[in-house]
Design a protein around this motif. Structure first.
Motif, PDB file in Angstrom:
ATOM      1  N   ALA A 116       0.843  -1.098   0.163  1.00 55.53           N
ATOM      2  CA  ALA A 116      -0.029   0.109   0.173  1.00 55.53           C
ATOM      3  C   ALA A 116       0.722   1.266  -0.026  1.00 55.53           C
ATOM      4  O   ALA A 116       1.901   1.298   0.661  1.00 55.53           O
ATOM      5  N   GLU A 117       0.452   2.405  -0.766  1.00 49.18           N
ATOM      6  CA  GLU A 117       1.236   3.508  -0.804  1.00 49.18           C
ATOM      7  C   GLU A 117       0.448   4.584  -0.063  1.00 49.18           C
ATOM      8  O   GLU A 117      -0.788   4.895  -0.631  1.00 49.18           O
ATOM      9  N   ALA A 127      10.425  -5.897   1.043  1.00 51.92           N
ATOM     10  CA  ALA A 127      11.573  -5.999   0.305  1.00 51.92           C
ATOM     11  C   ALA A 127      11.425  -7.182  -0.590  1.00 51.92           C
ATOM     12  O   ALA A 127      12.212  -7.117  -1.614  1.00 51.92           O
ATOM     13  N   ARG A 128      10.662  -8.149  -0.234  1.00 53.54           N
ATOM     14  CA  ARG A 128      10.809  -9.200  -1.162  1.00 53.54           C
ATOM     15  C   ARG A 128       9.698  -9.071  -2.105  1.00 53.54           C
ATOM     16  O   ARG A 128       9.594 -10.004  -3.202  1.00 53.54           O
ATOM     17  N   ARG A 129       8.921  -8.189  -2.367  1.00 55.14           N
ATOM     18  CA  ARG A 129       7.643  -7.761  -3.186  1.00 55.14           C
ATOM     19  C   ARG A 129       8.336  -6.936  -4.420  1.00 55.14           C
ATOM     20  O   ARG A 129       8.958  -6.220  -4.270  1.00 55.14           O
ATOM     21  N   LEU A 130       7.639  -6.841  -5.631  1.00 52.30           N
ATOM     22  CA  LEU A 130       7.766  -6.048  -6.470  1.00 52.30           C
ATOM     23  C   LEU A 130       6.827  -4.734  -6.213  1.00 52.30           C
ATOM     24  O   LEU A 130       5.703  -5.015  -5.870  1.00 52.30           O
ATOM     25  N   LEU A 131       7.546  -3.638  -6.121  1.00 56.87           N
ATOM     26  CA  LEU A 131       6.795  -2.386  -5.490  1.00 56.87           C
ATOM     27  C   LEU A 131       6.947  -1.223  -6.541  1.00 56.87           C
ATOM     28  O   LEU A 131       7.565  -1.145  -7.178  1.00 56.87           O
ATOM     29  N   LEU A 190       7.331   3.747  -3.386  1.00 53.37           N
ATOM     30  CA  LEU A 190       7.246   3.033  -2.132  1.00 53.37           C
ATOM     31  C   LEU A 190       8.830   2.222  -2.114  1.00 53.37           C
ATOM     32  O   LEU A 190       9.357   2.061  -1.203  1.00 53.37           O
ATOM     33  N   ARG A 191       9.051   1.692  -3.264  1.00 55.96           N
ATOM     34  CA  ARG A 191      10.532   0.922  -3.304  1.00 55.96           C
ATOM     35  C   ARG A 191      11.552   2.046  -2.810  1.00 55.96           C
ATOM     36  O   ARG A 191      12.412   1.785  -2.009  1.00 55.96           O
ATOM     37  N   ASP A 192      11.602   3.368  -3.305  1.00 56.39           N
ATOM     38  CA  ASP A 192      12.606   4.285  -2.781  1.00 56.39           C
ATOM     39  C   ASP A 192      12.607   4.642  -1.398  1.00 56.39           C
ATOM     40  O   ASP A 192      13.447   4.835  -0.795  1.00 56.39           O
ATOM     41  N   GLU A 221      18.772  -5.745   1.207  1.00 58.99           N
ATOM     42  CA  GLU A 221      20.256  -5.351   0.499  1.00 58.99           C
ATOM     43  C   GLU A 221      20.015  -5.218  -0.743  1.00 58.99           C
ATOM     44  O   GLU A 221      20.779  -4.713  -1.605  1.00 58.99           O
ATOM     45  N   GLY A 222      19.027  -5.960  -1.630  1.00 52.86           N
ATOM     46  CA  GLY A 222      18.755  -6.117  -2.811  1.00 52.86           C
ATOM     47  C   GLY A 222      18.314  -4.318  -3.335  1.00 52.86           C
ATOM     48  O   GLY A 222      18.230  -4.215  -4.676  1.00 52.86           O
ATOM     49  N   LEU A 223      17.881  -3.534  -2.417  1.00 52.34           N
ATOM     50  CA  LEU A 223      17.139  -2.061  -2.948  1.00 52.34           C
ATOM     51  C   LEU A 223      18.664  -1.216  -3.293  1.00 52.34           C
ATOM     52  O   LEU A 223      19.436  -1.353  -2.524  1.00 52.34           O
ATOM     53  N   GLU A 224      18.302  -0.388  -4.388  1.00 54.35           N
ATOM     54  CA  GLU A 224      19.310   0.352  -4.467  1.00 54.35           C
ATOM     55  C   GLU A 224      19.873   1.355  -3.184  1.00 54.35           C
ATOM     56  O   GLU A 224      18.640   1.809  -2.540  1.00 54.35           O
TER      57      GLU A 224
END
Ligand SMILES: C[S@@+](CC[C@H](N)C(=O)[O-])C[C@H]1O[C@@H](n2cnc3c(N)ncnc32)[C@H](O)[C@@H]1O
Length: 473
Positions: free
Chosen positions: A95-96, A122-126, A130-132, A148-151
């Motif tokens: 949710a955003e 963190a394991r979902r496609l966002l 929200l990902r940022d 850790e996979g997030l930029e």
């Protein structure tokens, strides 16, 4: 005539005091709409006391406003925001909304249930935003729960680069990384402590609340220890610079020197000082034992949570007393033996499992603590903000050296360094207990009395003993 905001604040404070939160909150909400920066600190204080069972939209909007207010430290609202989000979204969903955004980018999570939710997210496609925001959170909490996979956020990457440069250029008391003691022996404890804080600068504070201007000299005057102005202040073991920067913002007339063993910690402080437009703090790398090399006397020296990490704290205290001007004031904070008893439990668990202070060891220890039933003594660690970052958890439970104190021993240590106790800076609940136990005539500078009180309430000084003392002229 009193303003509408002042009247609303008074009425809200009275309602909250009587536990009538349902009346206090709408008044604060109305006041917040009239004066965000003036009202947000009082509102944030009330938020921190609320236990939420629902999420009224107005309350959520006000929380978002407080999280963005310059007059509030958003970290103080981390628990409330996490709880509100978990009440709003009881099941994991992507949710955003503006509360998620404010929480993720302004706070470091300190809630175990939210930690699981962050790892799930963190394991979902966002969606991008929200990902940022989650990437900002993951970086700030040092990937303690994953992510850790997030930029790495662009400004964080730039910050790391800037700190590397600042650390390499940090002025030093000595050209070598560590000096030797007077007998020419290596300083193993100073070296090991420095290595710890080079790898894990602590604390990684984020957005401090803007400060009301206060004269530090006037405060010392009120303590009965007037100082010549302009006042020169040394913050010894300043870590990542929160205290010297806070002092500089509180009283711009101060001339402040901030000393620490760790170049990485100092670099963090120097970068934050420049981000906040604070120019008057001089950061210096060196050992408290060599502080005389500064060649300067100070009207005030402050050292919070530092001396107990030295091999011989009394030598550190003597060195600090040596750079105080006659009649100058020392502020120190030291660990209480009684309040830290449960940390001994953590040390035993860590030794028993053979976990080391590497990220993997800290993560394994945290997973153990997070899985404990709530009634286990070590489960208390989950209430500490420090538990929620790698550096904080290392400082809390994996420190290479800690001395713990009873109050009478501190009294002797102060006297041995030619210092006279001005005041034990006890929290309000401890002051109330003291008054009830010893009456108005009880001498608040009598550490034996405080020690008796602490024996009955061993968690009274969970946040350390804080003292003000004066160098005997
Ligand atoms: C627990 S941190 C406290 C930092 C800061 N005073 C605060 O309250 O946030 C302890 C700091 O003391 C520094 N320190 C420990 N021993 C020291 C010494 N002998 N000389 C200078 N700094 C020291 C460490 O490098 C570390 O940054």
């Amino acid at each position: 005539m009193r303003t509408e905001v002042a009247q609303l604040l008074d009425m809200a404070a009275e309602a909250a005091r009587q536990g009538r939160y349902g009346q206090a909150l709408p008044m604060l909400s109305r006041a917040l709409a009239l004066d965000v920066e003036g009202v947000a600190p009082a509102y944030a204080e009330l938020f921190a006391r609320l236990s939420l069972t629902g999420w009224p939209p107005q309350l959520e909007a006000d929380l978002v406003t407080c999280l963005h207010a310059a007059s509030v430290d958003p970290q103080a609202l981390a628990r409330t925001a996490a709880r509100m989000l978990l009440v709003k979204y009881p099941e994991p969903v992507v949710a955003e909304d503006s509360l998620w955004d404010a929480f993720l980018t302004r706070c470091i999570n300190v809630d175990p249930a939210m930690e699981a939710r962050l790892a799930w997210l963190a394991r979902r496609l966002l969606p991008d935003r929200l990902r940022d925001a989650l990437a900002v959170q993951a970086f700030a909490s040092e990937y303690v729960w994953g992510g850790e996979g997030l930029e790495v956020p662009a400004d964080a990457a730039a910050g790391i680069e800037a700190e590397r440069y600042l650390a390499a250029e940090m002025p030093r008391l000595f050209p070598r990384s560590s000096a030797r003691n007077e007998e020419g022996e290596a300083r193993h404890v100073s070296d090991a402590v420095r290595a710890q804080y080079e790898a894990n600068p602590y604390p990684r504070w984020r957005a401090p609340a803007a400060r009301q201007r206060v004269s530090v000299a006037a405060h010392l005057d009120a303590l009965g220890a007037p100082q010549a102005e302009p006042l020169a202040v040394l913050v010894a073991g300043c870590g990542t610079g929160f205290e010297p920067i806070d002092l500089a913002r509180t009283d711009p007339s101060l001339s402040i020197t901030a000393l620490d063993l760790s170049a990485a910690s100092l670099a963090y402080g120097q970068r934050m000082a420049s981000d906040l437009g604070v120019e008057k703090v001089r950061f210096v790398r060196g050992d408290i034992l060599d502080v005389g090399q500064l060649g300067q006397r100070f009207g005030m020296v402050s050292s919070t949570g530092v001396l107990h990490h030295m091999e011989h704290p009394e030598q550190g205290l003597a060195a600090l007393a040596g750079v105080l001007a006659p009649g100058g004031v020392l502020r120190i904070a030291l660990y209480s033996e009684r309040a830290r008893a449960w940390v001994a439990e953590a040390h035993r668990a860590i030794a028993g499992h053979g976990w080391d202070a590497s990220p993997a060891g800290i993560r394994a220890f945290r997973a153990h603590v997070l899985a404990l039933p709530p009634d286990q003594p070590l489960a208390r660690l989950r209430e500490s903000d420090d538990f929620y970052t790698l550096s904080g958890c290392r400082d809390l439970c994996f420190h290479i050296r800690e001395h713990w104190y009873r109050l009478p021993a501190i009294g002797e240590m102060l006297a041995g360094a030619g210092l006279e106790l001005l005041m034990l800076d006890a929290p309000p609940e401890a002051q109330d207990l003291f008054l009830r136990r010893f009456g108005a005539a009880g001498d608040r500078r009598d550490l034996a009395l405080w020690d008796r009180l602490e024996a009955d309430f061993p968690h009274l000084f969970a946040g350390m003993f804080h003292f003000w003392a004066r160098k005997v002229a």
